[in-house]
Design a protein around this motif. Structure first.
Motif, PDB file in Angstrom:
ATOM      1  N   THR A 117       0.778  -1.089   0.011  1.00  0.00           N
ATOM      2  CA  THR A 117      -0.036   0.089   0.098  1.00  0.00           C
ATOM      3  C   THR A 117       0.750   1.261   0.006  1.00  0.00           C
ATOM      4  O   THR A 117       0.298   2.447   0.085  1.00  0.00           O
ATOM      5  CB  THR A 117      -0.982  -0.019   1.324  1.00  0.00           C
ATOM      6  N   GLU A 118       2.201   1.087   0.229  1.00  0.00           N
ATOM      7  CA  GLU A 118       2.930   2.413   0.212  1.00  0.00           C
ATOM      8  C   GLU A 118       3.700   2.261  -1.286  1.00  0.00           C
ATOM      9  O   GLU A 118       4.619   1.197  -1.471  1.00  0.00           O
ATOM     10  CB  GLU A 118       3.943   2.319   1.138  1.00  0.00           C
ATOM     11  N   ILE A 119       3.526   3.030  -2.221  1.00  0.00           N
ATOM     12  CA  ILE A 119       4.001   2.926  -3.636  1.00  0.00           C
ATOM     13  C   ILE A 119       4.482   4.225  -4.020  1.00  0.00           C
ATOM     14  O   ILE A 119       3.985   5.241  -3.895  1.00  0.00           O
ATOM     15  CB  ILE A 119       2.783   2.617  -4.412  1.00  0.00           C
ATOM     16  N   ALA A 120       5.754   4.296  -4.719  1.00  0.00           N
ATOM     17  CA  ALA A 120       6.212   5.195  -5.542  1.00  0.00           C
ATOM     18  C   ALA A 120       6.222   5.141  -6.777  1.00  0.00           C
ATOM     19  O   ALA A 120       6.173   4.079  -7.281  1.00  0.00           O
ATOM     20  CB  ALA A 120       7.757   5.415  -4.987  1.00  0.00           C
ATOM     21  N   ILE A 121       5.676   6.153  -7.507  1.00  0.00           N
ATOM     22  CA  ILE A 121       5.527   6.206  -9.007  1.00  0.00           C
ATOM     23  C   ILE A 121       6.628   7.032  -9.433  1.00  0.00           C
ATOM     24  O   ILE A 121       6.915   8.276  -9.067  1.00  0.00           O
ATOM     25  CB  ILE A 121       4.103   6.899  -9.491  1.00  0.00           C
ATOM     26  N   ILE A 122       7.496   6.597 -10.300  1.00  0.00           N
ATOM     27  CA  ILE A 122       8.664   7.210 -10.964  1.00  0.00           C
ATOM     28  C   ILE A 122       8.309   7.945 -12.170  1.00  0.00           C
ATOM     29  O   ILE A 122       7.849   7.115 -13.306  1.00  0.00           O
ATOM     30  CB  ILE A 122       9.943   6.093 -11.300  1.00  0.00           C
ATOM     31  N   LYS A 173      -0.135  12.573 -12.111  1.00  0.00           N
ATOM     32  CA  LYS A 173      -0.448  13.228 -10.677  1.00  0.00           C
ATOM     33  C   LYS A 173      -1.615  13.594 -10.579  1.00  0.00           C
ATOM     34  O   LYS A 173      -2.329  13.298  -9.785  1.00  0.00           O
ATOM     35  CB  LYS A 173       0.560  14.423 -10.318  1.00  0.00           C
ATOM     36  N   GLU A 174      -2.437  13.939 -11.648  1.00  0.00           N
ATOM     37  CA  GLU A 174      -3.579  14.448 -11.656  1.00  0.00           C
ATOM     38  C   GLU A 174      -4.776  13.082 -11.635  1.00  0.00           C
ATOM     39  O   GLU A 174      -5.874  13.323 -10.847  1.00  0.00           O
ATOM     40  CB  GLU A 174      -4.083  15.173 -12.721  1.00  0.00           C
ATOM     41  N   TYR A 175      -4.295  12.088 -12.208  1.00  0.00           N
ATOM     42  CA  TYR A 175      -5.031  10.830 -12.185  1.00  0.00           C
ATOM     43  C   TYR A 175      -4.991  10.271 -10.889  1.00  0.00           C
ATOM     44  O   TYR A 175      -6.096   9.644 -10.377  1.00  0.00           O
ATOM     45  CB  TYR A 175      -4.707   9.895 -13.325  1.00  0.00           C
ATOM     46  N   TYR A 176      -3.852  10.024 -10.419  1.00  0.00           N
ATOM     47  CA  TYR A 176      -3.663   9.335  -9.217  1.00  0.00           C
ATOM     48  C   TYR A 176      -3.485   9.986  -7.808  1.00  0.00           C
ATOM     49  O   TYR A 176      -3.984   9.246  -6.822  1.00  0.00           O
ATOM     50  CB  TYR A 176      -2.381   8.340  -9.346  1.00  0.00           C
ATOM     51  N   GLY A 177      -3.209  11.335  -7.869  1.00  0.00           N
ATOM     52  CA  GLY A 177      -3.268  11.983  -6.713  1.00  0.00           C
ATOM     53  C   GLY A 177      -2.271  11.592  -5.567  1.00  0.00           C
ATOM     54  O   GLY A 177      -1.226  10.967  -5.846  1.00  0.00           O
ATOM     55  N   ASN A 178      -2.808  11.427  -4.338  1.00  0.00           N
ATOM     56  CA  ASN A 178      -2.047  10.933  -3.324  1.00  0.00           C
ATOM     57  C   ASN A 178      -2.237   9.537  -3.173  1.00  0.00           C
ATOM     58  O   ASN A 178      -1.874   8.833  -2.223  1.00  0.00           O
ATOM     59  CB  ASN A 178      -2.405  11.785  -2.181  1.00  0.00           C
ATOM     60  N   GLY A 179      -3.088   8.901  -4.063  1.00  0.00           N
ATOM     61  CA  GLY A 179      -3.432   7.564  -4.193  1.00  0.00           C
ATOM     62  C   GLY A 179      -4.789   7.222  -2.779  1.00  0.00           C
ATOM     63  O   GLY A 179      -5.287   6.155  -2.969  1.00  0.00           O
ATOM     64  N   PHE A 224      -7.594   4.899  -4.430  1.00  0.00           N
ATOM     65  CA  PHE A 224      -7.113   3.773  -4.691  1.00  0.00           C
ATOM     66  C   PHE A 224      -6.534   2.851  -3.383  1.00  0.00           C
ATOM     67  O   PHE A 224      -6.371   1.992  -3.631  1.00  0.00           O
ATOM     68  CB  PHE A 224      -6.112   3.780  -5.700  1.00  0.00           C
ATOM     69  N   ASN A 225      -6.853   3.487  -2.395  1.00  0.00           N
ATOM     70  CA  ASN A 225      -6.741   2.892  -0.941  1.00  0.00           C
ATOM     71  C   ASN A 225      -5.060   2.570  -0.667  1.00  0.00           C
ATOM     72  O   ASN A 225      -4.775   1.640  -0.111  1.00  0.00           O
ATOM     73  CB  ASN A 225      -7.511   1.603  -0.711  1.00  0.00           C
ATOM     74  N   VAL A 226      -4.195   3.378  -1.317  1.00  0.00           N
ATOM     75  CA  VAL A 226      -2.882   3.328  -1.256  1.00  0.00           C
ATOM     76  C   VAL A 226      -2.189   4.770  -0.913  1.00  0.00           C
ATOM     77  O   VAL A 226      -2.971   5.508  -1.038  1.00  0.00           O
ATOM     78  CB  VAL A 226      -2.290   2.730  -2.514  1.00  0.00           C
ATOM     79  N   LYS A 227      -0.907   4.685  -0.448  1.00  0.00           N
ATOM     80  CA  LYS A 227      -0.268   5.854  -0.237  1.00  0.00           C
ATOM     81  C   LYS A 227       0.811   6.143  -1.414  1.00  0.00           C
ATOM     82  O   LYS A 227       1.604   5.328  -1.514  1.00  0.00           O
ATOM     83  CB  LYS A 227       0.160   6.007   0.869  1.00  0.00           C
TER      84      LYS A 227
END
Length: 356
Positions: A47-52, A62-68, A71-74
């Protein structure tokens, strides 16, 4: 464990679609490829995910995923800017990983069945790294594993002209933090990139424990238009029918079809599944939507026949023709002014307007 989704690259094989956004946001069955990746990680307990992020419209990611949160993730964002290779992107994550084991998942990959059993296998092993392999017909396109006669992993080779096996790296990697030591020893390859295969090779050469698993279901690297259409077919083959829109009398729905909220299927139209129609989309009378077609949100299909294609959001199709094997980017408009039916094939970028 933490997750890392690679969302960079130029996407040159997918131009003009990638002139206006990263390839990982191209929809498969009305969902961005990288969303399948994120959901696979989440469903595996990560549930802790970095997007490169790369330099192709990172703000859209960033607009699509936001802070996650939705999607129940960070989600944490890391900018790579120039595409200097997978190993370079992974190397940027050392502080984020914070000495924990982690998973690297290329954002343009799809894997039937997901990674949950492999996550559990890695957590219960003493491996310092683990790769997922898939048998393919064209291994020269990928990183390839060399195995001995007993199945022991000997070597990983990036895009070899003469592949030592048909087992390709899937773009899903399991690592312990020792991989960062190997990355720091790398020099750019002939492609000018830091190769993750070379970093894993250094683990092997220095006596670390590198394991592998062979995936049994399908795996797709969606790097070309043909790959995307095939992935769309594979996902739609497992589609669960769901009708949330309105279907008028005398409209025909055959097979497995999903229709989103506030969509309207007008009389005398025919939708033959597997197919998916998004939300707020109108399919006018006498339109034919054939198998393996995905039509996005807020579209208007006024005339024509569409088969084995992806029509993205906010498109208008009004033709006397058949469209097949096509990728139509958002906000595109295709209008026909003649009455002679001919099959058409398109790969067009965002906000394209075509009159036939």
């Amino acid at each position: 464990m933490k997750g890392i989704i690679l969302h960079g690259g130029f996407g040159t094989k997918l131009r003009p679609l990638t002139h206006t956004g990263p390839k990982q946001l191209i929809p498969i069955a009305n969902k961005p490829v990288s969303q399948y990746v994120l959901e696979d990680l989440r469903n595996s307990g990560i549930t802790e995910i970095a997007i490169i992020l790369g330099n192709i419209y990172p703000e859209k990611v960033k607009e699509y995923y936001g802070n996650g949160e939705i999607f129940n993730v960070k989600i944490h964002y890391i900018h790579q800017n120039e595409p200097k290779g997978i190993a370079h992107a992974v190397g940027l994550c050392e502080d984020y990983v914070n000495n924990q084991p982690f998973i690297v998942y290329l954002g343009d990959n799809l894997l039937k069945g997901g990674i949950k059993p492999f996550v559990e296998s890695f957590q219960n092993s003493n491996h310092d790294a683990m790769v997922l392999l898939c048998e393919v017909k064209n291994p020269e396109r990928f990183g390839v594993a060399k195995l001995d006669k007993n199945g022991k992993l000997l070597q990983l080779i990036e895009k070899p002209k003469q592949p030592p096996s048909n087992y390709a790296l899937t773009g899903i990697y399991f690592f312990k933090p020792v991989i960062f030591q190997m990355i720091k020893q790398l020099k750019p390859s002939w492609r000018g990139e830091l190769e993750i295969t070379e970093a894993i090779q250094k683990l092997l050469e220095q006596g670390y424990n590198v394991g592998y698993k062979i995936v049994q279901g399908w795996w797709k690297d969606t790097g070309t238009p043909e790959d995307i259409l095939e992935a769309n077919r594979l996902v739609l083959d497992e589609l669960k029918p769901e009708i949330n829109g309105k279907i008028e009398n005398a409209a025909i729905i055959q097979g497995r079809v999903s229709i989103g909220k506030n969509s309207l299927i007008k009389e005398k139209s025919l939708i033959r599944g597997p197919a998916i129609i998004g939300e707020n989309t109108t399919i006018e009378s006498n339109v034919y939507i054939g198998p393996y077609t995905s039509i996005g949100n807020n579209c208007a299909i006024k005339r024509g026949e569409i088969e084995n294609s992806i029509i993205m959001d906010n498109c208008i199709i009004n033709i006397n023709d058949r469209i097949t094997d096509s990728l139509i980017a958002p906000y595109s408009k295709i209008i026909s002014n003649n009455s002679l039916p001919h099959a058409k094939k398109f790969i067009i970028g965002e906000r394209t307007h075509i009159e036939l």
